[in-house]
Design a protein around this motif. Structure first.
Motif, PDB file in Angstrom:
ATOM      1  N   ALA A   1       0.843  -1.196   0.000  1.00 31.28           N
ATOM      2  CA  ALA A   1       0.000   0.000   0.000  1.00 31.28           C
ATOM      3  C   ALA A   1       0.883   1.252   0.000  1.00 31.28           C
ATOM      4  O   ALA A   1       0.633   2.200  -0.757  1.00 31.28           O
ATOM      5  CB  ALA A   1      -0.920  -0.012   1.218  1.00 31.28           C
TER       6      ALA A   1
ATOM      7  N   SER B   1      -6.446   0.832  -4.009  1.00 32.01           N
ATOM      8  CA  SER B   1      -6.853  -0.569  -3.847  1.00 32.01           C
ATOM      9  C   SER B   1      -7.262  -0.821  -2.409  1.00 32.01           C
ATOM     10  O   SER B   1      -6.774  -0.163  -1.482  1.00 32.01           O
ATOM     11  CB  SER B   1      -5.697  -1.514  -4.171  1.00 32.01           C
ATOM     12  OG  SER B   1      -4.954  -1.057  -5.251  1.00 32.01           O
TER      13      SER B   1
ATOM     14  N   ILE C   1      -2.074 -11.198  -9.357  1.00 36.64           N
ATOM     15  CA  ILE C   1      -1.252 -10.660  -8.259  1.00 36.64           C
ATOM     16  C   ILE C   1      -0.940 -11.688  -7.168  1.00 36.64           C
ATOM     17  O   ILE C   1       0.052 -11.554  -6.469  1.00 36.64           O
ATOM     18  CB  ILE C   1      -1.870  -9.375  -7.621  1.00 36.64           C
ATOM     19  CG1 ILE C   1      -3.282  -9.650  -7.143  1.00 36.64           C
ATOM     20  CG2 ILE C   1      -1.824  -8.207  -8.575  1.00 36.64           C
ATOM     21  CD1 ILE C   1      -3.876  -8.486  -6.357  1.00 36.64           C
TER      22      ILE C   1
ATOM     23  N   THR D   1       5.181  -9.705 -10.508  1.00 37.50           N
ATOM     24  CA  THR D   1       5.487  -8.389  -9.946  1.00 37.50           C
ATOM     25  C   THR D   1       5.513  -7.355 -11.056  1.00 37.50           C
ATOM     26  O   THR D   1       5.820  -7.670 -12.208  1.00 37.50           O
ATOM     27  CB  THR D   1       6.833  -8.395  -9.192  1.00 37.50           C
ATOM     28  OG1 THR D   1       7.087  -7.095  -8.694  1.00 37.50           O
ATOM     29  CG2 THR D   1       7.990  -8.826 -10.082  1.00 37.50           C
TER      30      THR D   1
HETATM   31  P1  ADP Z   1       5.975  -7.481  -5.043  1.00 31.90           P
HETATM   32  O1  ADP Z   1       5.477  -6.497  -4.055  1.00 31.90           O
HETATM   33  O2  ADP Z   1       7.334  -7.997  -4.724  1.00 31.90           O
HETATM   34  O3  ADP Z   1       5.848  -7.032  -6.462  1.00 31.90           O
HETATM   35  P2  ADP Z   1       3.569  -8.861  -4.341  1.00 31.90           P
HETATM   36  O4  ADP Z   1       3.163 -10.294  -4.464  1.00 31.90           O
HETATM   37  O5  ADP Z   1       3.464  -8.265  -2.985  1.00 31.90           O
HETATM   38  O6  ADP Z   1       5.036  -8.752  -4.895  1.00 31.90           O
HETATM   39  O7  ADP Z   1       2.681  -8.023  -5.305  1.00 31.90           O
HETATM   40  C1  ADP Z   1       2.492  -8.397  -6.630  1.00 31.90           C
HETATM   41  C2  ADP Z   1       2.032  -7.235  -7.494  1.00 31.90           C
HETATM   42  O8  ADP Z   1       0.717  -6.851  -7.119  1.00 31.90           O
HETATM   43  C3  ADP Z   1       2.830  -5.991  -7.313  1.00 31.90           C
HETATM   44  O9  ADP Z   1       3.982  -6.001  -8.126  1.00 31.90           O
HETATM   45  C4  ADP Z   1       1.855  -4.924  -7.729  1.00 31.90           C
HETATM   46  O10 ADP Z   1       1.812  -4.749  -9.128  1.00 31.90           O
HETATM   47  C5  ADP Z   1       0.531  -5.456  -7.328  1.00 31.90           C
HETATM   48  N1  ADP Z   1       0.045  -4.880  -6.065  1.00 31.90           N
HETATM   49  C6  ADP Z   1       0.035  -5.438  -4.868  1.00 31.90           C
HETATM   50  N2  ADP Z   1      -0.503  -4.610  -3.930  1.00 31.90           N
HETATM   51  C7  ADP Z   1      -0.839  -3.478  -4.581  1.00 31.90           C
HETATM   52  C8  ADP Z   1      -1.440  -2.232  -4.188  1.00 31.90           C
HETATM   53  N3  ADP Z   1      -1.812  -1.990  -2.924  1.00 31.90           N
HETATM   54  N4  ADP Z   1      -1.624  -1.305  -5.149  1.00 31.90           N
HETATM   55  C9  ADP Z   1      -1.264  -1.523  -6.431  1.00 31.90           C
HETATM   56  N5  ADP Z   1      -0.692  -2.676  -6.861  1.00 31.90           N
HETATM   57  C10 ADP Z   1      -0.479  -3.637  -5.957  1.00 31.90           C
END
Ligand code: ADP
Length: 724
Positions: A601, A686, A646, A652
């Protein structure tokens, strides 16, 4: 002799033909084969009747009769061969049948067979004008069929090639046997010695069918052959004995009595094998109840082996079942530790550690080398018996190892030609020896156990790598936090240092001292709790479910992320749900989820943005209430196409992201029988909702914790509410 072989031919060929026809009435190959066999049977029957004819008129009748069958053999053979090869030559086949039909009609006149004559005291036909054409036709059909068979054989591969080869070879025998009936007809002095062998043709094709599954008559042929064998070697000698016995005891032979005895023999021979298994089972159940149960237990065990994935449970199950079922006191399983290079006891019952060697064996121990080479179950008693004879130098060590491990029977656990372990079984408590049956069963179970253990080890490895991934994710999260946290720690330290520097000068200033104390102790507490939290988070921990307050856990995490939010001047609005009941969770794992969601976030939110965190109790009541954690950001949001990805590992969109955070969080929440939901719109931020059930579900978690559980399974519940 001829007469018997002809009658044999009638029975064999017609029954084979009939069976094949009935097996698949619609298939052309089966039909033509059936008709061909019938033709041969007919011909045999005619020959038998002609052979036993007493008058010329009779002989002429049966001669013409037998040619009815013989006339149709060539086109049927051609038709069968073509249909077997899948070749459609309608015109050729129809022409062949037409020619046969002409011969068939002429067979009622003198054109085909003029008359009958005696040669070597046997009746032979005097050929009519058309007869030589029939012989040419016969040869023509066979040559054409053979040509097609050979042609197809050259092109065919594998299974088909073999099939054609056998049919072709059989046909050659059939042809040369059959053709020997012609020379004498034309006064060429070659006797018809081949005639009895025509049935061999049908038998060989039938053999090809058994071996190459040509037409599914495997079973009948096998049974037929067995019964023929039994009749020849059991029933006939017995009958001879019965007859001789009658002569000896009564001075005469009663054929009726002999016949009845023969029937009784026959019945006994055929009924015995059918009654045997049932009788055996009943007797075992009545007299050897224990033994019967033990077989059943072993059966059950082999079923259990397939379903248990946890190594410890699996080994315990293998050992316990066998010790109980076989009445053995001691047992152990040694498995290879790849890294350390030795076999070590992983599970055992009643096995005392005599010395280090009894619980561990190096890879190149003579015993291991020998066992690996032998690859078979070892019975110590047999080995000791063979000691003098075998003359294996290492034998003394081998017996010593078995003694050390208190092993009477040692089963090597081998998968993919690798000795992954050994399974030792001690003496039977009642002093009985290990029977052949025991050894066979242990051998079979050993193979299954080896596969099951290897699977469990692979599964272990998977679990370990999952644990490593989780840890990597935690460390990555910590990495993100450290710079900010260092700052968090240094700031209060600077304040404390300033106070300390001023203290000697203003020691007498009571107001200053009070203020100093208040500030420093507060700051020290803050630093200490931060460091504690960091340490706790970084330390690998075993899964540990206990009752926790979700608000308290969230609060601690929020302290950790404050340094990050401050950097971007993000405001965090927190609203804790009131009167939150305690919930059964693994604290450290849930912290990891929260930290991942918070860091995502923060990363998504631009400077001066807002993050909202709320907890609440959601009344779903049936079957359980949930605790909801909501993390909403005002960041960039997630594009629609990305949302479904996601939670996939390694997905990512970040430059230096691992793509593990959400997938691991999802798994953790799933392990808690909860679920995560996402709402997001590009540009609008989000919201992640984490739901954790207050009461875990039956059979999902009840083996892990001691809590009252919801008396529904998750599947049942999801079905009730309509799957999310
Ligand atoms: P990372 O943070 O290492 O990329 P995550 O599994 O935590 O891996 O997240 C995967 C993807 O989900 C992120 O790269 C991002 O594009 C998207 N994502 C996750 N949480 C959010 C959020 N709060 N707002 C926007 N995109 C998000």
């Amino acid at each position: 002799m001829d007469a018997i072989s002809f009658l044999f031919g009638v029975v064999v060929t017609t029954s084979i033909g009939l069976f094949v026809y009935l097996k698949d009435r619609k298939r052309l190959t089966n039909r033509t084969w059936g008709a061909l066999c019938l033709g041969v049977g007919w011909w045999y029957f005619g020959r038998y009747m002609r052979l036993t004819s007493v008058s010329e008129t009779d002989a002429l009748f049966w001669c013409r009769f037998l040619y009815i069958g013989a006339i149709f053999i060539p086109p049927l053979f051609l038709h069968f061969s073509l249909s077997l090869l899948g070749i459609k030559k309608r015109k050729v086949v129809v022409t062949a049948y037409l020619l046969s039909f002409i011969f068939f009609i002429s067979n009622f006149t003198d054109l085909f067979i003029k008359n009958i004559t005696l040669k070597n005291s046997l009746y032979y036909p005097i050929p009519g004008i058309l007869y030589p054409f029939y012989v040419i036709f016969f040869i023509g059909c066979v040559v054409l069929s053979s040509f097609e068979l050979v042609k197809a054989y050259m092109k065919a591969t594998g299974y088909n090639r073999n099939q054609i080869k056998y049919v072709f070879l059989a046909s050659i025998i059939g042809f040369f046997s059959g053709i020997t009936t012609f020379p004498l007809v034309f006064n060429i002095k070659i006797p018809p010695i081949g005639a009895p062998f025509v049935s061999l043709y049908t038998i060989i094709v039938a053999y090809a069918i058994v071996k190459y599954r040509l037409m599914d008559i495997d079973i009948i042929i096998k049974k037929g052959a067995t019964y023929t064998f039994l009749v020849l070697f059991l029933l006939i000698p017995s009958l001879v004995l019965v007859m001789l016995g009658q002569m000896f005891f009564f001075g005469f032979i009663s054929y009726l009595f002999s016949f009845i005895v023969l029937i009784l023999f026959g019945l006994a021979t055929f009924i015995f094998p059918r009654l045997k298994p049932g009788a055996e089972k009943t007797i075992e159940q009545i007299l050897f109840r224990g033994k019967y149960d033990y077989k059943k237990t072993l059966n059950d065990l082999s079923k259990a082996l397939i379903s248990i994935l946890d190594k410890e449970t699996l080994l315990a199950k293998i050992i316990n079942t066998i010790t109980e079922a076989m009445g053995v006191k001691k047992a152990s399983i040694l498995l290879l530790d790849e890294e350390k290079g030795y076999y070590v006891i992983q599970s055992s019952i009643q096995v005392a550690k005599v010395n280090e060697e009894s619980s561990r064996l190096v890879r190149d121990d003579p015993f291991i080398i020998w066992l690996r080479e032998k690859g078979e179950i070892i019975v110590k008693e047999e080995l000791e018996g063979d000691l003098g004879r075998l003359n294996i130098p290492a034998m003394v060590t081998i017996i010593k190892r078995l003694n050390d491990m208190e092993s009477e029977v040692c089963i090597p656990l081998i998968t993919r030609q690798k000795l992954i372990g050994l399974w030792n079984i001690g003496k039977k408590m009642n002093g009985d020896m290990f029977s052949h049956e025991d050894i066979d069963l242990l051998e079979a179970l050993g193979n299954q156990a080896a596969v099951a253990i290897e699977n469990a080890q692979l599964y272990d490895g998977l679990k370990k790598s999952e644990a490593q991934m989780r840890r990597a994710d935690r460390l990555a999260a910590l990495g993100t936090l450290t710079a900010g946290l260092a700052h968090e720690i240094r700031n209060p330290l600077v304040a404390i240092k300033t106070f300390i520097q001023l203290l000697p000068e203003r020691f007498d200033d009571i107001e200053f001292r009070d203020h100093f104390l208040k500030i420093t102790s507060g700051e020290v507490d803050r630093i200490s709790s931060l460091v504690n939290e960091l340490l706790e988070f970084a330390r690998p921990s075993e899964p540990h479910f206990q009752e926790e307050n979700i608000n308290e856990i969230a609060e601690k995490m929020i302290i950790l992320i404050m340094s990050e939010t401050k950097k971007k001047n993000i405001k965090v609005n927190i609203k804790y749900g009131e009167e939150m009941p305690p919930i059964m969770i693994d604290k450290e794992q849930i912290k990891q989820v929260l930290l991942n969601l918070f860091l995502n976030a923060i990363e998504a939110t631009s400077e001066n943005g807002i993050i909202i965190f709320e907890t609440a109790l959601i009344n779903k009541s049936d079957p359980t209430d949930y605790i909801q954690m909501k993390i909403r950001d005002t960041g960039k949001g997630i594009p629609k196409d990305d949302i479904e990805h996601i939670f996939t590992p390694f997905f990512t969109t970040k430059h230096q992201g691992s793509g593990l955070g959400l997938s691991i969080s999802h798994k953790i929440v799933e392990d808690h029988m909860g679920y995560i939901e996402v709402e997001s719109a590009v540009g609008n931020g989000s919201t992640f909702y984490v739901y954790l059930p207050l009461t875990p579900f039956r059979n999902d978690i009840s083996d892990r914790i001691n809590l009252p559980v919801v008396n529904k399974t998750r599947e049942e519940y999801e079905k009730d509410i309509g799957c999310r």
